[in-house]
Write a protein that holds these residues in place. Structure first.
Motif, PDB file in Angstrom:
ATOM      1  N   HIS A 167       2.150   1.708  -3.530  1.00  0.00           N
ATOM      2  CA  HIS A 167       1.084   2.488  -4.504  1.00  0.00           C
ATOM      3  C   HIS A 167       1.119   3.693  -4.265  1.00  0.00           C
ATOM      4  N   ARG A 197      -8.739  -5.452  -2.014  1.00  0.00           N
ATOM      5  CA  ARG A 197      -9.126  -4.005  -1.930  1.00  0.00           C
ATOM      6  C   ARG A 197      -9.204  -3.825  -0.396  1.00  0.00           C
ATOM      7  N   GLU A 198     -10.133  -4.498   0.130  1.00  0.00           N
ATOM      8  CA  GLU A 198     -10.366  -4.245   1.580  1.00  0.00           C
ATOM      9  C   GLU A 198      -9.456  -4.075   2.418  1.00  0.00           C
ATOM     10  N   PRO A 215     -16.062  -3.464  -5.879  1.00  0.00           N
ATOM     11  CA  PRO A 215     -15.432  -3.043  -7.499  1.00  0.00           C
ATOM     12  C   PRO A 215     -15.819  -4.163  -8.386  1.00  0.00           C
ATOM     13  N   SER A 260     -10.476   1.813  -6.464  1.00  0.00           N
ATOM     14  CA  SER A 260     -10.618   1.047  -7.777  1.00  0.00           C
ATOM     15  C   SER A 260     -11.918   0.654  -8.139  1.00  0.00           C
ATOM     16  N   VAL A 292      -5.093  -3.213  -2.842  1.00  0.00           N
ATOM     17  CA  VAL A 292      -5.438  -2.696  -4.243  1.00  0.00           C
ATOM     18  C   VAL A 292      -5.922  -1.047  -3.860  1.00  0.00           C
ATOM     19  N   PRO A 336     -11.970   2.106   1.519  1.00  0.00           N
ATOM     20  CA  PRO A 336     -12.864   1.553   0.231  1.00  0.00           C
ATOM     21  C   PRO A 336     -14.034   1.750   0.259  1.00  0.00           C
ATOM     22  N   ALA A 380     -10.306 -10.515  -5.227  1.00  0.00           N
ATOM     23  CA  ALA A 380      -9.834  -9.053  -5.545  1.00  0.00           C
ATOM     24  C   ALA A 380     -10.620  -8.302  -4.575  1.00  0.00           C
ATOM     25  N   MET A 407      -7.214  -1.100 -11.835  1.00  0.00           N
ATOM     26  CA  MET A 407      -6.233  -1.991 -11.301  1.00  0.00           C
ATOM     27  C   MET A 407      -5.998  -3.410 -12.105  1.00  0.00           C
ATOM     28  N   PRO A 459      -7.976   1.931  -2.809  1.00  0.00           N
ATOM     29  CA  PRO A 459      -9.124   1.949  -2.346  1.00  0.00           C
ATOM     30  C   PRO A 459     -10.340   2.216  -2.992  1.00  0.00           C
ATOM     31  N   ILE A 493     -11.109  -4.050 -11.205  1.00  0.00           N
ATOM     32  CA  ILE A 493      -9.756  -4.871 -11.142  1.00  0.00           C
ATOM     33  C   ILE A 493      -9.694  -6.249 -12.021  1.00  0.00           C
ATOM     34  N   ARG A 530       0.951  -1.326   0.009  1.00  0.00           N
ATOM     35  CA  ARG A 530      -0.116  -0.052  -0.149  1.00  0.00           C
ATOM     36  C   ARG A 530       0.830   1.170   0.054  1.00  0.00           C
TER      37      ARG A 530
END
Ligand code: B12
Ligand code: SF4
Ligand code: SF4
Lengths: 465, 538, 260
Positions: free
Chosen positions: B317, B350-351, B445, B359, B355, B441, B346, B334, B357, B362, B314
């Motif tokens: 990113h 993200r959670e 997604p 996005s 990834v 998030p 995925a 993403m 937040p 994915i 994280r």
């Protein structure tokens, strides 16, 4: 088809007691329901006028109501609290509700982190659907209420609620007619049969959205049917609706409210579903109940009795306003929390069954509805529902008939007193229910014909028929 | 028929395709699930090279690769081209090129040791030169690295996704131990590598394991959590449903009694479950160990290790986004590559923060290294094109090791995960440092799983998976009392005695990261560096 | 009445009493901040991490006659002690302790210049991330903790050549040197440093730390001692100052770091 309960979770009524369920559930910030401790659930309504703007309403719910409640819970030393926001109709617009859902979540998180108090928030969405316009997606061309209903579900789940619930209204066109005309067959058709089908339709969707967003699907209530009957039968001298009628209606409603768990709802179900006692006996899921501490909202005749097997104890709803002891919600939280404290003390001292029986006996014979909901009788009603579990119609009919017979036996035993009018209505209902067809198709045909003109809003498409 | 062979050498295994050169179709696939060198990550492999010689490492590697080629089940006499891809360390070992510039990071170490950064541009060399058992004169195509630690594998993940296409903002990350990542803003590309560590592959986790039957690979939310356990076909099937807060079993599933460990994707799911249930507080699980099924559990330490890795990703990113001068709300697309990036849920990724937040879309795209090597087989002129792309990317590389923004964010990450600092404080601190806030998030997604497996096509002859690639290291230690303490201490059962000879199977041995055998020897006679490759093997 | 078995915690919570044990910066500050108005202001800049204000505040205090040494020890360091206290109680977190330390250091560097002959501290240590290793975050954290506990830290940075370390030790004469390694390829530098120091007859403890290093490794060479977490460093350093050599530190390691 949804799963059907055909076996009882509790093998005897004696097994049932408050604070313990067969399938405890954990969620939110340290919330464990039905796991050996009763939890207070506080419900509230904003002051009229506050719903006029997004900001004002968010403030009312989050900064005033929720904060007041949390502060009071700390002051009084309550270990757990669930907040329940029953949406006002304006909240059907996501821009109105989303900030409230996320605002309450953030506040609750803050208090949990800071003080370690166990917290969660339930959101109960409004069901604005109208039978006359259409109950299913795509049917309501006028107001698109079914679509708006699903938007509410999304809003709850996407913004951080812990529990999703609803007071759904399927079959209400018949329930209204049934209550005003004292027609138990109409109630059975509307609530027991059509209502079950409507619940299956909405709850399958609700559970799938809830699952995707990791939100607990709590449960439903037949507020719009059985509670209407209960209120209308409520007064001492009100003779429009008889208390025997509302009692039998309650039994029928249990067969309907059961559909939520059958579609995957996990409990705690909705507080105002008094039929929850019966549902808990069948499913073993945690039950939210209300009674003595919801006198701000209902005057029911089983205020103590309803606490007998509850896992979550609620005040139903109170409008936010000042009282001498603080704001109204703080005062009612006090009464809730202390009652719960008493129950939990009983559990700690191994006296829970004694207290349960004290609660139950205090109201067992106060009225027929309390009588059928006494846990021993409720369990018997649950048992016939499970026996006919595979058939929405037959199980609802069996529930009503068994409830009616239980009242009759109580009367015959001289345990339960009935007025002559109550008795008359009871006997009529037994006769009527006994005479109904023994299969779904004939019953449908019979009702469709019988109510064709009486209930003009009935549209089979609403129920996928 | 004439064949081409594509090979991907990964830190945790080798995979390869045989390709029909007449039409470019994949004929067969062969794989091992272990790297032949001792150790669980590239650093262990590097350490092995430094201590026991790059040549030895190269020979162990080539013996394994040749075994892989045999398992392709095509006549190797008909091979006309070979292409390779992988991370720079594995590629260098494969090519028999020095790795000292990779083993030591930092200019001082390079200066002191007189190390020169090696050229890792694209190359075409005779395959027999590196020891491949293919006909003389067969060319071996090697794709270029982007920068010395951002290798051809990173180039593959960009090239084999829609990352480089058209306008817009998107990010790609290879979810392996080194977490190579790249951000593309209308053609302007920023790269970095966040060395997340192996937790996401189930390593450095007490009950962690690579994906294989009996591994818990995911937790599914059914209002409580359901363990998903890989069956013999490696398909995740429902195991037990557990109330994590109380550790109680709610319902047994089909796979009850069959779980033996947990994969990296499972650990990510466990982190997501812990966060969702608000059970991760001040760097500890509030519930004690998280009990899953069949005695498999996740400890606070496991989560902490994983969170350090998630935090590094994280922070990486975030750092790229900061350097590029965009906001999180601009970062909506993403791409996840690598085995972990393909199999992880995925939405859960993200959670937990792997990834960005916000996005919205994915894409999970699988093992892009093997796919790119296969493309090169089909079209050797691609090599020049790739060199061109690699050259154009060189400019915007962010060195996280010396980057102040990275350090600032990573410290917030450590405090957030390990000490229970709130996101609010995290963001307040960043705002003091002039860095944008990290949003939570929002919504769900859209997840596009482009491939079902990390290797989507196996070919008509199918896939051969085989285990037996390892070489043995042996030694007799003077003064050894044969007490077998070393054998008992070995966590991987990689060590045994044949008579007086200690035998270590390299593929199972954890190498320098472990060294328990040597440390625990009561006579202090076990000397790992005295172990020699047994002659029969090579 | 059977009273014995009641778990009152299942019935009620005493949030009021629990709250008494929870600290806020303000509450602890009220108890621990110096009473002298100048020192209080100086300490507050550290406590509240006012990195931009600390310079002017320190300068003003010095101008108004506060002794620089007193300003450092009773103002800046006192502020940092409160911060450490808050950190230990999970009120402050890592980033805050880093910021507060930065604030303190700015103040010290200003005040120090006015002390004739310089400032004396508990003692001097050399810290670095070892040759070939760029991972310096853990070292930076440990350095902050050492400084906050009143040690002088000579931070050589990351990827520091073994010979540079040896040369600096010879020149600066610290009572301990620490090396941080997060890579298995680099951790052997710690052993190399120890070996060279020993050969030069300098028998100060060499603390090996960082993710790659484990206790067995740190204690596998002479002079080597281990530290697992940054907060363990100050107590170990105190013992070295109290006369423990590397062997004695190893013997008593568990006791020294117990509970940290
Ligand atoms: C953050 C990180 C990075 C950052 C480092 C930023 C920086 N300025 O430090 C970046 C992204 C730059 C990075 C890069 C690399 N990294 Co890196 N990185 C990590 C990561 C995720 C966390 C390390 C960390 O900071 N931990 C937190 C700190 C606080 O912990 P700590 O340093 O151990 O410190 C604590 C204690 O040890 C102690 N302590 C530390 N020093 C001292 C000193 C004293 C005196 C005391 C008392 C205590 C003490 O106190 C601290 C707190 O309590 C780890 C993985 C992991 N899960 O650990 C990999 C890891 C360390 N990296 C690794 C690698 C390989 C690399 C690279 C070489 C990868 C590559 N091939 O390119 C590159 C370096 C090359 C280069 N030139 O850039 C590997 C090492 C593997 C091995 N077995 O050797 C790891 C384990 C991940 C992996 N791939 O397996 N990395
Ligand atoms: S104990 Fe020795 S042989 Fe076993 S894994 Fe560790 S290093 Fe390898
Ligand atoms: S521990 Fe040492 S002495 Fe014992 S068997 Fe192993 S090498 Fe021999």
């Amino acid at each position: 088809m949804a799963k059907r309960f055909t076996k009882m979770a509790y093998s005897s009524p004696e097994e049932m007691v408050f604070g313990h369920s067969k399938a405890p559930i954990s969620y939110g910030f340290g919330m464990k329901v039905g796991a050996g401790r009763v939890i207070p659930e506080l419900n509230y309504a904003p002051r009229p006028g506050t719903e006029k703007s997004v900001d004002r309403l968010r403030k009312e719910y989050v900064d005033y109501i929720s904060k007041d409640a949390l502060d009071r819970a700390l002051t009084l030393g309550f270990p757990d609290l669930q907040l329940e926001t029953e949406w006002v109709s304006q909240m059907a617009a996501p821009e109105m509700s989303a900030p409230i859902v996320s605002g309450q979540r953030d506040l609750v998180e803050k208090y949990h982190d800071k003080y370690g108090i166990n917290l969660a928030v339930r959101h109960t969405i409004p069901d604005q659907r109208e039978a006359g316009q259409g109950l299913r997606l795509g049917l309501d061309k006028e107001s698109a209420y079914p679509e708006r209903f699903m938007t509410c579900v999304d809003t709850v789940c996407e913004n951080g609620a812990d529990v999703l619930s609803v007071e759904s209204v399927g079959g209400k066109e018949f329930a209204d007619y049934a209550v005003t005309h004292g027609d138990i067959t109409a109630f059975l058709f509307g609530v027991g049969y059509l209502g079950s089908m409507d619940m299956e339709y909405i709850w399958k969707q609700m559970v799938s959205v809830a699952k995707k967003h990791k939100v607990i699907p709590g449960g439903d209530t037949n507020c719009s049917g059985a509670n209407v009957a209960m209120f209308m039968a409520g007064g001492m001298m009100d003779n429009d609706v008889q208390k025997t009628f509302s009692a039998v209606a309650r039994c029928i409603s249990a067969a309907r409210t059961l559909v939520a768990p059958e579609c995957g709802a996990t409990g705690p179900d909705k507080d105002c579903g008094y039929e929850g006692v019966i549902v808990k006996a069948i499913t073993g899921l945690p039950a939210a109940q209300e009674g003595k501490n919801c006198q701000c909202a209902h005057a029911d005749l089983q205020g103590n009795l309803m606490a007998q097997v509850t896992d979550m104890w609620s005040n139903e709803s109170v409008e936010y306003h000042p009282e001498f002891g603080g704001s109204s919600i703080q005062c009612w939280l006090g009464t809730l929390g202390y009652e719960v404290s008493l129950m939990n003390t009983a559990i700690q001292m191994g006296q829970e069954r004694t207290l349960r029986d004290l609660y139950m006996n205090s109201d067992r014979t106060r009225g027929p509805e309390g009588y059928v909901l006494a846990y021993d009788n409720a369990w018997k009603i649950g048992k016939v529902i499970a026996e006919y579990g595979d058939d929405y119609y037959l199980r609802a009919k069996a529930a009503g008939l068994t409830g009616a017979n239980i009242i009759m036996e109580g009367y015959d035993k001289k345990e339960l007193i009935l007025t002559s009018k109550q008795l008359l209505v009871l006997k009529k209902m037994i006769k009527e229910l006994e005479a109904l067809p023994d299969n779904e198709d004939s019953f449908y045909e019979y009702c469709a014909k019988k109510y064709k003109d009486e209930v003009p809003d009935f549209n089979p498409k609403n129920y996928g028929l | 028929m004439e064949y081409g062979i594509s090979i991907d050498i990964g830190t945790s295994g080798i995979s390869s395709h045989a390709v029909d050169l007449s039409d470019g179709r994949i004929i067969s696939t062969a794989m091992t699930s272990r790297n032949p060198l001792p150790g669980a990550n590239v650093m262990d492999h590097l350490t092995f090279c430094i201590r026991y010689g790059e040549d030895l490492a190269h020979r162990i590697m080539m013996s394994a690769v040749n075994r892989v080629l045999e398992n392709l089940r095509v006549d190797l006499k008909d091979v006309r081209r070979v292409a390779i891809c992988g991370n720079p360390i594995q590629l260098s070992i494969f090519q028999g090129m020095g790795v000292d510039d990779l083993a030591f990071a930092g200019e001082t170490a390079h200066r002191v040791r007189g190390i020169k950064i090696r050229n890792r541009d694209s190359a075409e060399i005779p395959a027999t030169d590196v020891g491949l058992n293919v006909p003389d004169g067969t060319p071996l195509f090697v794709p270029p690295a982007i920068k010395h630690e951002i290798g051809a594998d990173a180039l593959a993940m960009m090239y084999k996704s829609n990352f480089l296409e058209g306008k817009g903002i998107r990010m790609v990350t290879d979810y392996g131990t080194n977490a190579e990542m790249a951000l593309n803003i209308d053609g302007e590309i920023y790269t970095g590598s966040a060395a997340a560590g192996p937790a996401m592959e189930g390593q450095s986790v007490e009950r962690g394991m690579l994906a294989s039957p009996g591994a818990i690979s995911d937790l599914e939310y059914e209002f409580q959590w359901r363990c998903m356990v890989l069956d013999d076909e490696m398909i995740p099937r429902p195991g037990d449903k557990i109330d994590l807060a109380t550790g109680s079993l709610i319902e047994e599933g089909d796979m009850h009694g069959k779980a033996v460990g947990i994969t990296g994707t499972g650990v990510v799911a466990a982190v997501a479950a812990a966060i969702h249930g608000n059970m991760w507080k001040k760097g500890r699980l509030t519930i004690g160990d998280m009990r899953l099924q069949d005695g498999v559990k996740i400890t606070s330490n496991d989560i902490s290790e994983t969170c350090k890795a998630i935090g590094a990703i994280r922070a990486g990113h975030f750092t790229l986004i900061e350097h590029a001068g965009i906001g999180f709300d601009d970062m909506k697309e993403m791409i996840m590559s690598g085995a972990s990036g393909t199999y992880v849920d995925a939405a859960k990724a993200r959670e937990v923060g792997m990834v960005p937040p916000l996005s919205r879309n994915i894409y999970q795209i699988g093992n892009t290294s093997l796919a790119m090597a296969t493309d090169i087989i089909r079209r050797p002129e691609l090599l020049d094109e790739l060199q061109g792309i690699a050259d154009s990317i060189r400019s915007n590389h962010v060195m996280f090791a010396t980057d102040k923004v990275f350090e600032e964010i990573y410290i917030q990450e450590l405090a957030y995960w390990e000490e229970g600092m709130t996101l609010e404080t995290y963001n307040r601190n960043l705002s003091t440092a002039g860095i944008q806030a990290l949003p939570r998030p929002k919504g769900m997604p859209n997840v596009h799983r482009i491939v079902v497996r990390d290797i989507p096509v196996f070919g008509d002859l199918g896939m051969h998976m085989f285990e037996d690639i390892g070489t043995e290291l042996t030694a007799e230690f003077e003064g050894c009392t044969l007490c077998h303490t070393c054998v008992d201490e070995c966590p991987e059962d990689a060590l045994q005695f044949r008579g007086r000879t200690a035998v270590v199977r390299t593929k199972d041995c954890l190498g320098t990261a472990c060294g328990r055998c040597q440390l625990k020897c009561p006579e202090k006679v076990f000397k790992y560096e005295e172990l020699r490759v047994s002659d029969t093997d090579l | 009445m059977s009273k014995t078995k009641i778990d009152y915690g299942a019935i009620l919570r005493r949030y009021d009493a629990e709250l008494e044990n929870v600290s806020t910066p303000e509450a602890i500050a009220a108890k621990m901040l110096p009473s002298d108005p100048h020192l209080k202001e100086v300490a507050s800049t550290v406590l509240y991490m006012k990195i931009r204000e600390v310079g002017p505040v320190v300068m003003k205090a010095l101008k108004e006659g506060v002794e620089p040494l007193i300003l450092i020890n009773k103002g800046l360091v006192a502020g940092m002690e409160i911060v450490s206290n808050l950190y230990a109680q999970h009120v402050y977190y890592l980033p805050e302790i880093m910021m507060a330390a930065k604030t303190m250091e700015i103040g010290i560097s200003i005040a120090e210049k006015q002390i004739p002959g310089g400032r004396t501290t508990k003692g001097k240590v050399i810290m670095h991330a070892v040759e070939g290793d760029p991972h310096d975050i853990g070292k930076n954290i440990a350095a902050v903790m050492m400084r906050s506990s009143g040690f002088t830290v000579l931070d050589l940075g990351k990827d520091v050549a073994v010979d540079t370390v040896i040369a600096t030790v010879k020149e600066e004469k610290p009572f301990m040197v620490s090396g941080t390694a997060l890579m298995t390829t680099t951790m052997t530098a710690c052993a190399a440093i120890a070996e060279k120091l020993k050969a030069a007859g300098i028998n100060i403890p060499v603390m090996a730390a960082g993710g790659a290093v484990h206790r067995d490794f740190a204690e596998s060479f002479d002079l080597g001692i281990y530290s697992e977490k940054a907060p363990q460093t100050p107590p170990i350093a105190d013992k070295i100052l109290a006369g423990y050599d590397w062997k004695k530190i190893r013997e008593n390691w568990d006791d020294i770091v117990e509970g940290i």
